[in-house]
Design an enzyme around this catalytic site. Structure first.
Site, PDB file in Angstrom:
ATOM      1  N   HIS A  52       8.911  31.068  31.436  1.00  0.00           N
ATOM      2  CA  HIS A  52       7.498  31.379  31.260  1.00  0.00           C
ATOM      3  C   HIS A  52       6.716  30.758  32.411  1.00  0.00           C
ATOM      4  O   HIS A  52       7.311  30.241  33.366  1.00  0.00           O
ATOM      5  CB  HIS A  52       6.994  30.873  29.904  1.00  0.00           C
ATOM      6  N   GLY A  54       5.160  28.092  32.754  1.00  0.00           N
ATOM      7  CA  GLY A  54       5.464  26.693  33.029  1.00  0.00           C
ATOM      8  C   GLY A  54       6.624  26.558  33.995  1.00  0.00           C
ATOM      9  O   GLY A  54       6.597  25.739  34.920  1.00  0.00           O
ATOM     10  N   HIS A  55       7.661  27.373  33.793  1.00  0.00           N
ATOM     11  CA  HIS A  55       8.772  27.386  34.741  1.00  0.00           C
ATOM     12  C   HIS A  55       8.318  27.938  36.097  1.00  0.00           C
ATOM     13  O   HIS A  55       8.764  27.476  37.147  1.00  0.00           O
ATOM     14  CB  HIS A  55       9.922  28.247  34.206  1.00  0.00           C
ATOM     15  N   LYS A 171       6.155  18.032  30.489  1.00  0.00           N
ATOM     16  CA  LYS A 171       6.065  18.234  29.043  1.00  0.00           C
ATOM     17  C   LYS A 171       7.233  17.564  28.327  1.00  0.00           C
ATOM     18  O   LYS A 171       7.077  17.027  27.238  1.00  0.00           O
ATOM     19  CB  LYS A 171       6.025  19.722  28.693  1.00  0.00           C
TER      20      LYS A 171
END
Length: 302
Positions: A52, A54-55, A171
């Site tokens: 997603h 974030g990656h 995270k």
């Protein structure tokens, strides 16, 4: 560890225009990631897939770090060693085609998506890394042995990819701290880089597990980031105020089963004392519906 092609400060040319090469074996990966002996900086982003934004931020940070001439690899491997009994190994989402598309859109040169047999050719490894006391707290209490599995596969993938830089998301704060400690304690020749958490506009931290949330669950999950932000807002008043503010936000939560809320000293990953001063990690873990989520923010206690 003798690294191949490690040299900083290469002159940058125009961006390379090509699709990411998808490899399944160590031999094919090495041929794709090290096509010649030209010394360039290189980086790896390790993932379990279900990529997603974030990656995407991790991959972009890696590309920025190594420059246009450098190489960026993304590993996609759902590691069975880090899943405990009753956890969601089989349920974990897998979509390699979508993962490759996101990886190349954000600057990856090579995607390494090995099978379990390729990573563990001799079957379940009899010798593993141990995370030690640092891995037995917080996430390690709920998921015993989890970080032993994480560090074992990270070590193997670092040996296979042999990067100058490896990028991990903040995270997963405890994972990042343990990987940094492993690299320092065991003299890995790589720099571990943490990248800030990416959030939705309403504050929800991006996670591959968010897709398991119903619309109602997702609304309930927002209390996690609200609690963290409430604690961050009073950080100048000290640790006790941080804990109380975050706990108060969680007290009114619906549909959320709290696992832990902790203010953590990031160096030893222990609970911060009441007189702690400096950078700390305010972390939360909870089940929202049937989905377990984690989140954290970094704060400065005055």
């Amino acid at each position: 560890m003798a690294a191949r092609g490690k040299q900083a400060g290469k002159a940058q040319r125009a961006p390379k225009v090509h699709r990411a090469v998808v490899t399944r074996s160590v031999t094919d990966f090495e041929a794709a990631f090290w096509p010649d002996e030209q010394p360039v900086d290189n980086a790896v982003v390790m993932t379990m897939g279900a990529l997603h934004e974030g990656h995407g931020a991790l991959i972009r940070a890696a590309r920025k770090q190594v420059g246009r001439d450098g190489r960026v690899a993304v590993t996609v491997f759902v590691n069975p060693l880090q899943f405990g009994a009753g956890e969601d190994l089989e349920r974990y989402p897998r979509d390699l085609e979508a993962d490759v598309r996101l990886a190349e859109e954000n600057g990856a040169d090579v995607v390494f998506a090995p099978s379990v047999e390729e990573v563990y050719p001799n079957g379940e490894p009899q010798v593993r890394l141990a995370a030690g006391p640092m891995g037995e707290r917080f996430e390690g209490t709920t998921r015993p042995g989890h970080f032993d599995g994480v560090l074992t596969v990270v070590a193997k993938l670092l040996h296979i990819t042999d990067p100058d830089f490896a990028f991990f998301g903040e995270k997963d704060a405890q994972q990042l701290a343990l990987v940094q400690r492993m690299v320092a304690d065991l003299d890995f020749d790589v720099e571990i880089v943490g990248v800030p958490t990416v959030r939705e506009e309403d504050g929800l931290a991006l996670s591959s597990r968010n897709r398991f949330l119903s619309a109602e669950d997702r609304e309930h999950a927002l209390v996690l980031s609200r609690a963290l932000f409430a604690g961050r807002d009073v950080a100048a008043q000290g640790p006790q105020a941080v804990r109380e503010a975050a706990a108060a936000a969680l007290d009114a939560a619906e549909g959320v089963t709290l696992d832990y809320l902790a203010l953590i000293d990031p160096h030893a990953f222990t609970e911060a004392a009441d007189d702690f001063r400096g950078e700390a990690v305010l972390a939360v873990a909870a089940k929202v519906g049937s989905t377990r989520l984690i989140d954290n923010v970094r704060i400065i206690c005055r």
